[in-house]
Each structure stands twice: as C-alpha cells, then as structure tokens.
Design a protein around this motif. Sequence first.
Motif, PDB file in Angstrom:
ATOM      1  N   PRO A   8       0.760  -1.170  -0.191  1.00 10.42           N
ATOM      2  CA  PRO A   8       0.041  -0.071   0.014  1.00 10.42           C
ATOM      3  C   PRO A   8       0.896   1.398  -0.059  1.00 10.42           C
ATOM      4  O   PRO A   8       2.222   1.204   0.380  1.00 10.42           O
ATOM      5  N   THR A   9       0.254   2.401  -0.411  1.00 10.16           N
ATOM      6  CA  THR A   9       1.104   3.576  -0.583  1.00 10.16           C
ATOM      7  C   THR A   9       0.373   4.599   0.508  1.00 10.16           C
ATOM      8  O   THR A   9      -0.904   4.853   0.388  1.00 10.16           O
ATOM      9  N   GLN A  21      -7.421   4.857   4.619  1.00 12.43           N
ATOM     10  CA  GLN A  21      -6.404   3.840   3.853  1.00 12.43           C
ATOM     11  C   GLN A  21      -6.181   2.627   5.002  1.00 12.43           C
ATOM     12  O   GLN A  21      -5.817   1.451   4.523  1.00 12.43           O
ATOM     13  N   GLY A  22      -6.148   2.600   6.224  1.00 10.30           N
ATOM     14  CA  GLY A  22      -6.026   1.632   7.017  1.00 10.30           C
ATOM     15  C   GLY A  22      -7.389   0.751   7.033  1.00 10.30           C
ATOM     16  O   GLY A  22      -7.354  -0.443   6.954  1.00 10.30           O
ATOM     17  N   LEU A  23      -8.570   1.437   6.710  1.00 12.99           N
ATOM     18  CA  LEU A  23      -9.743   0.550   6.462  1.00 12.99           C
ATOM     19  C   LEU A  23      -9.727  -0.153   5.133  1.00 12.99           C
ATOM     20  O   LEU A  23     -10.071  -1.391   5.281  1.00 12.99           O
ATOM     21  N   LEU A 217      -4.075   5.816  11.079  1.00 11.67           N
ATOM     22  CA  LEU A 217      -3.825   4.659  10.262  1.00 11.67           C
ATOM     23  C   LEU A 217      -4.534   3.232  10.840  1.00 11.67           C
ATOM     24  O   LEU A 217      -5.031   2.438  10.321  1.00 11.67           O
ATOM     25  N   CYS A 218      -3.904   3.311  12.024  1.00 12.76           N
ATOM     26  CA  CYS A 218      -3.824   1.646  12.648  1.00 12.76           C
ATOM     27  C   CYS A 218      -5.248   1.514  13.132  1.00 12.76           C
ATOM     28  O   CYS A 218      -5.930   0.628  13.140  1.00 12.76           O
ATOM     29  N   LEU A 219      -6.116   2.571  13.602  1.00 18.27           N
ATOM     30  CA  LEU A 219      -7.208   2.588  14.197  1.00 18.27           C
ATOM     31  C   LEU A 219      -8.245   2.364  12.922  1.00 18.27           C
ATOM     32  O   LEU A 219      -9.211   1.303  12.995  1.00 18.27           O
ATOM     33  N   GLY A 220      -8.080   2.801  11.630  1.00 18.56           N
ATOM     34  CA  GLY A 220      -8.998   2.213  10.396  1.00 18.56           C
ATOM     35  C   GLY A 220      -8.967   0.811  10.454  1.00 18.56           C
ATOM     36  O   GLY A 220      -9.537   0.131  10.180  1.00 18.56           O
ATOM     37  N   LEU A 248       0.783  -6.116   5.149  1.00 12.96           N
ATOM     38  CA  LEU A 248       0.786  -5.115   4.236  1.00 12.96           C
ATOM     39  C   LEU A 248       0.823  -3.838   4.814  1.00 12.96           C
ATOM     40  O   LEU A 248       1.558  -2.928   4.424  1.00 12.96           O
ATOM     41  N   LEU A 249       0.255  -3.540   6.152  1.00 15.82           N
ATOM     42  CA  LEU A 249       0.359  -2.305   6.920  1.00 15.82           C
ATOM     43  C   LEU A 249       1.857  -2.185   7.140  1.00 15.82           C
ATOM     44  O   LEU A 249       2.586  -1.070   6.906  1.00 15.82           O
TER      45      LEU A 249
END
Length: 268
Positions: A8-9, A21-23, A217-220, A248-249
């Motif tokens: 992912p970008t 983006q996290g979601l 980001l982590c929350l999503g 991927l994260l």
Amino acid sequence: MTHTSAVPTFSARPGPADFFQGLALLGRAWGLIFRTPRLLRLSAVCAAVTLVALGGLFALLWVYTPDLLAWLWTRPQVWYGQALWYVLLVLLFVVLLVVGANVVLPVVLAPLQDPLSELTEEQCGGYTSPPFRPGAFVRGLATGVGHTLARVFFLLLGLAVLFPLNLVPGVGSVAWTVLGTLWTVLWLAGEHLAAPMTRHLYPFSEVRRVLRERWLLCLGFGVGVYVLLWVPILNSFFLPVAVVGGTLLYRGLLAVGNVPPPPPPAGK
C-alpha cells in the motif's frame, strides 16, 4: 510471481486520510489472498479451524454473559432500566467475543500465522522466506511469545484501567463498554502489525512507537478487522485476513520510512 502493487502507498506524514487507508487494507488483503493460490490454501485451513473456534466461543459467551452482567449490575425492575440493561448486555457480549477471539484464535492458529505473513511479504516483493534454521527458529519463537504476552498484557491492562467505570450504575457500564471497544480496536491493529515485526525481530517498543505516531491509520485497520468479525461466513477468514492486512500495513510503513529497516539477525 510477485505483486509489488500489493504494497500500500501511505503518506509519510499522518493525516485525516489515514483512517480510510487503514480501512482499505482489508480489501487489499482479500484481493491478495484470492489471487495467490498458496495464500488461499493456507487461509482455507485457518478458516475451517476459526469457524469451529468461533462457534464454541459464541456459544460459551451466549450462556454466561448474562450472568456476568448480572454480577456487575443487577437487572433493574423498571422497564427503562431493563431496556438499558439489555443494550449493555449486547455491548458486553460484543466486547467479550472480540477479546476472546483475539486471545483464543492466535493461540490455536499460531503455527500458520508466520507462513501466512511470510507468503504475503513474498508477494510484496523484496523478500524471500528464509530456510529453516534451529537457532533462528528458537529466537523467533522466544520473541514471538514475548510479544504475544506483552500485547495481551496491554489489552487486559487497558480494560482493567477502564473497569472501575462499572461502579457508576448504568452510564458507567455503557462508558466502559464503548471505551473498551475503542481500546480493543486499536489493540487489534497492534496485534496484527506486530506479527511481521516480530518475525523481523523488532523490539516491542518499535511497535508501540508506530501505534502512537500513526494511530489513525492503525485505528482504521483495527476497525476493519473488528467489523469483519461480525460478518457471517466471512468472519471465518477473520485471522488470515487480519494477518495479511497487518503484513501489508508493515510493508507500507516500511516503504515510506515510518518503520526502519529490520535489525540484522544475531551474529551478522
């Protein structure tokens, strides 16, 4: 064949788009699983075991959650008090199921998590699963056990700190359930981000730093994993999708420099 587009970008700086983006990592994880035969086979094995484990956990909580809530707060006699009691019962059931799933499933499926994560990294490019070496296996196992215990400790610590809210009748129990859910969602992200970082022998402090600096980001990502648990049929793929998404994260954060390169193996 590798799929470097799987990485992912992300922006190098935190921003409001981080949550979405996290979601979206859940969609990326699903796509990668279904176009990679080896990932799909491993995920199918995980799904079968997960379905049985979740069914048993669901049945257990269905029977005992009302007793637990009755111990915390005696069911009121007035109708509006009973209505609130049942709302809280549902929320408490949700929290316990998510916590239980994230304690029981990783233990049951531990032998398959690293292969899933390694296959995901191979598809991202720039990584080859190392050959089996007893010394490296023991070091990785020790690090993994330590990280798992630390993660479970922080999950339970957060819930324990919030627990005194239950002493406030009614409203306090609702607040504990809502805040406990938010804490669990963020913990979910840390749990599955830590899996690939553990393989690469990052210290646990590095995982905590990433959670602090890229918390939105982590929350999503955590919300996506949390919601997946409640989708019938698809929730049997809960753990493989979470492991692939967490990998991927990690690779996305590594690509933008939010995570430093992995420390070299001992002796090198």
